[in-house]
Motif scaffolding. Structure first.
Motif, PDB file in Angstrom:
ATOM      1  N   GLU A  59     -29.674 -30.119   0.876  1.00 45.42           N
ATOM      2  CA  GLU A  59     -28.888 -29.113   1.584  1.00 45.42           C
ATOM      3  C   GLU A  59     -27.908 -28.440   0.628  1.00 45.42           C
ATOM      4  N   VAL A  60     -27.453 -27.263   1.010  1.00 42.54           N
ATOM      5  CA  VAL A  60     -26.551 -26.488   0.157  1.00 42.54           C
ATOM      6  C   VAL A  60     -25.101 -26.875   0.442  1.00 42.54           C
ATOM      7  N   ASN A  61     -24.367 -27.133  -0.614  1.00 45.94           N
ATOM      8  CA  ASN A  61     -22.929 -27.382  -0.509  1.00 45.94           C
ATOM      9  C   ASN A  61     -22.241 -26.035  -0.308  1.00 45.94           C
ATOM     10  N   PRO A  62     -21.627 -25.799   0.854  1.00 49.50           N
ATOM     11  CA  PRO A  62     -21.022 -24.482   1.102  1.00 49.50           C
ATOM     12  C   PRO A  62     -19.893 -24.145   0.130  1.00 49.50           C
ATOM     13  N   ALA A  63     -19.301 -25.162  -0.479  1.00 45.69           N
ATOM     14  CA  ALA A  63     -18.198 -24.913  -1.413  1.00 45.69           C
ATOM     15  C   ALA A  63     -18.684 -24.356  -2.747  1.00 45.69           C
ATOM     16  N   THR A  64     -19.947 -24.644  -3.092  1.00 49.83           N
ATOM     17  CA  THR A  64     -20.467 -24.208  -4.392  1.00 49.83           C
ATOM     18  C   THR A  64     -21.641 -23.241  -4.281  1.00 49.83           C
ATOM     19  N   GLN A  66     -24.576 -24.256  -4.145  1.00 49.44           N
ATOM     20  CA  GLN A  66     -25.673 -24.966  -4.793  1.00 49.44           C
ATOM     21  C   GLN A  66     -26.066 -26.182  -3.951  1.00 49.44           C
ATOM     22  N   LYS A  67     -27.295 -26.638  -4.106  1.00 42.97           N
ATOM     23  CA  LYS A  67     -27.713 -27.834  -3.382  1.00 42.97           C
ATOM     24  C   LYS A  67     -26.897 -29.043  -3.846  1.00 42.97           C
ATOM     25  N   PHE A  68     -26.670 -29.962  -2.911  1.00 47.74           N
ATOM     26  CA  PHE A  68     -25.893 -31.155  -3.234  1.00 47.74           C
ATOM     27  C   PHE A  68     -26.577 -32.001  -4.305  1.00 47.74           C
ATOM     28  N   PHE A  69     -27.872 -32.215  -4.148  1.00 53.80           N
ATOM     29  CA  PHE A  69     -28.609 -33.150  -4.995  1.00 53.80           C
ATOM     30  C   PHE A  69     -27.821 -34.458  -5.100  1.00 53.80           C
ATOM     31  N   TYR A  70     -27.460 -34.870  -6.339  1.00 54.62           N
ATOM     32  CA  TYR A  70     -26.779 -36.155  -6.520  1.00 54.62           C
ATOM     33  C   TYR A  70     -25.318 -35.961  -6.927  1.00 54.62           C
ATOM     34  N   SER A  71     -24.728 -34.881  -6.454  1.00 52.63           N
ATOM     35  CA  SER A  71     -23.331 -34.604  -6.775  1.00 52.63           C
ATOM     36  C   SER A  71     -22.405 -35.568  -6.039  1.00 52.63           C
ATOM     37  N   MET A  72     -21.216 -35.731  -6.573  1.00 47.68           N
ATOM     38  CA  MET A  72     -20.239 -36.663  -6.021  1.00 47.68           C
ATOM     39  C   MET A  72     -19.874 -36.320  -4.580  1.00 47.68           C
ATOM     40  N   GLU A  73     -19.865 -35.040  -4.251  1.00 46.83           N
ATOM     41  CA  GLU A  73     -19.408 -34.622  -2.926  1.00 46.83           C
ATOM     42  C   GLU A  73     -20.372 -34.990  -1.799  1.00 46.83           C
ATOM     43  N   ARG A  74     -21.642 -35.211  -2.130  1.00 48.86           N
ATOM     44  CA  ARG A  74     -22.629 -35.428  -1.073  1.00 48.86           C
ATOM     45  C   ARG A  74     -22.326 -36.661  -0.229  1.00 48.86           C
ATOM     46  N   PHE A  75     -22.137 -37.804  -0.877  1.00 48.88           N
ATOM     47  CA  PHE A  75     -22.005 -39.059  -0.134  1.00 48.88           C
ATOM     48  C   PHE A  75     -20.764 -39.099   0.762  1.00 48.88           C
ATOM     49  N   PRO A  76     -19.556 -38.790   0.274  1.00 52.45           N
ATOM     50  CA  PRO A  76     -18.412 -38.819   1.196  1.00 52.45           C
ATOM     51  C   PRO A  76     -18.541 -37.800   2.326  1.00 52.45           C
ATOM     52  N   GLY A  77     -19.186 -36.662   2.038  1.00 55.21           N
ATOM     53  CA  GLY A  77     -19.433 -35.693   3.104  1.00 55.21           C
ATOM     54  C   GLY A  77     -20.367 -36.243   4.161  1.00 55.21           C
ATOM     55  N   THR A  78     -21.294 -37.103   3.741  1.00 55.75           N
ATOM     56  CA  THR A  78     -22.207 -37.745   4.690  1.00 55.75           C
ATOM     57  C   THR A  78     -21.445 -38.645   5.658  1.00 55.75           C
ATOM     58  N   MET A  79     -20.392 -39.301   5.180  1.00 55.36           N
ATOM     59  CA  MET A  79     -19.587 -40.156   6.060  1.00 55.36           C
ATOM     60  C   MET A  79     -19.049 -39.339   7.239  1.00 55.36           C
ATOM     61  N   ALA A  80     -18.470 -38.179   6.906  1.00 56.33           N
ATOM     62  CA  ALA A  80     -17.904 -37.319   7.950  1.00 56.33           C
ATOM     63  C   ALA A  80     -19.002 -36.738   8.835  1.00 56.33           C
ATOM     64  N   ALA A  81     -20.135 -36.361   8.234  1.00 54.32           N
ATOM     65  CA  ALA A  81     -21.237 -35.785   9.007  1.00 54.32           C
ATOM     66  C   ALA A  81     -21.813 -36.803   9.992  1.00 54.32           C
ATOM     67  N   THR A  82     -21.862 -38.059   9.602  1.00 54.19           N
ATOM     68  CA  THR A  82     -22.367 -39.106  10.493  1.00 54.19           C
ATOM     69  C   THR A  82     -21.427 -39.286  11.685  1.00 54.19           C
ATOM     70  N   TYR A  83     -20.142 -39.266  11.414  1.00 54.07           N
ATOM     71  CA  TYR A  83     -19.146 -39.347  12.494  1.00 54.07           C
ATOM     72  C   TYR A  83     -19.312 -38.178  13.460  1.00 54.07           C
ATOM     73  N   ARG A  84     -19.470 -36.967  12.926  1.00 54.54           N
ATOM     74  CA  ARG A  84     -19.631 -35.794  13.792  1.00 54.54           C
ATOM     75  C   ARG A  84     -20.891 -35.917  14.648  1.00 54.54           C
ATOM     76  N   TYR A  85     -21.951 -36.452  14.069  1.00 56.81           N
ATOM     77  CA  TYR A  85     -23.211 -36.615  14.809  1.00 56.81           C
ATOM     78  C   TYR A  85     -23.001 -37.507  16.031  1.00 56.81           C
ATOM     79  N   PHE A  86     -22.340 -38.638  15.844  1.00 61.17           N
ATOM     80  CA  PHE A  86     -22.166 -39.562  16.967  1.00 61.17           C
ATOM     81  C   PHE A  86     -21.120 -39.060  17.960  1.00 61.17           C
TER      82      PHE A  86
END
Length: 250
Positions: A59-64, A66-86
């Protein structure tokens, strides 16, 4: 016969997969704390986090832009995205403060204090052994340079390897660049991920040394991956120390 060994870093020379376990468990606790009886079972939360994180790689990082790939921002953003999902499933409005809390929780996966302790017990002794054989150890790691450079420092990569490089993605070209100037040396790629560490190296004319590790990307697929290994060009080992024990088979 002189050899060049291009080592992978994460889960080959340095444990990495469990760096994320603590933050994932803490995320589940926060979601249960916030949603109470409306939260699903912890196993469902963890499975959904894994699903979301895998999807976010591309997926694309809206801040950059560019795609997240293995960037540092991906994983902590996933924490918040999982919370939003539930929250959405429970028909609860997500709290911005909780999303920020979870982002901080996710960043704990990159705590530099843990890296020295994550170096595998046989890592440095294996490198020393190869030098004693007049071989050339090198290091090539894929990932976010901000993260990998700290791991390189913990491993003293510039002292322990003739060449050390961080790349966005491992390709045959990257492997050929690593061994430039070492004509006549037999090249090997050592890694835990057959598809990323070994296959592009084989395409570049290397021999593979595959040390399987069941990371989050290959959970449940190890039998399938092992069935695809080209054993005529790739040695499969149980652990890093077997490079010394089975050196004669290389």
């Amino acid at each position: 016969m002189n050899r060049v060994f291009v080592f992978d870093l994460d889960d080959t020379l340095m444990d990495n997969v469990h760096d994320y376990a603590g933050p994932i468990l803490d995320m589940a606790r926060v979601i249960i704390r916030e949603l109470g009886s409306r939260a699903p079972h912890v196993s469902v939360i963890i499975a959904k986090e894994e699903e979301i994180d895998k999807a976010r790689v591309h997926e694309v990082n809206p801040a950059t832009g560019q795609k997240f790939f293995y960037s540092m921002e991906r994983f902590p953003g996933t924490m918040a995205a999982t919370y939003r999902y539930f929250c959405e499933n429970a028909k609860v409005e997500p709290k911005r403060a909780v999303e920020e809390e979870l982002y901080v929780v996710g960043m704990q996966a990159f705590d530099v204090a843990r890296y020295a302790g994550n170096i595998k017990p046989d890592a440095l002794s294996t490198i020393r052994f190869l030098y004693e054989q007049k071989d050339v150890p090198m290091l090539m790691s894929k990932g976010d340079r901000r993260v990998q450079s700290n791991k390189f420092s913990a491993l003293r990569a510039r002292d322990n390897f003739l060449r050390a490089s961080i790349v966005d993605n491992k390709t045959p070209r990257h492997f050929l660049q690593m061994i430039n100037g070492y004509k006549g040396y037999v090249p090997y790629s050592v890694g835990n991920d057959y598809e990323k560490d070994i296959v592009p190296a084989l395409e570049a004319g290397f021999t593979g040394v595959f040390i399987p590790a069941e990371t989050w990307e290959v959970i449940g697929r190890m039998d399938e991956i092992l069935a695809k290994v080209d054993r005529s060009r790739c040695l499969v080992l149980n652990n890093l120390g077997e490079i010394k024990e089975r050196y004669g088979e290389l």
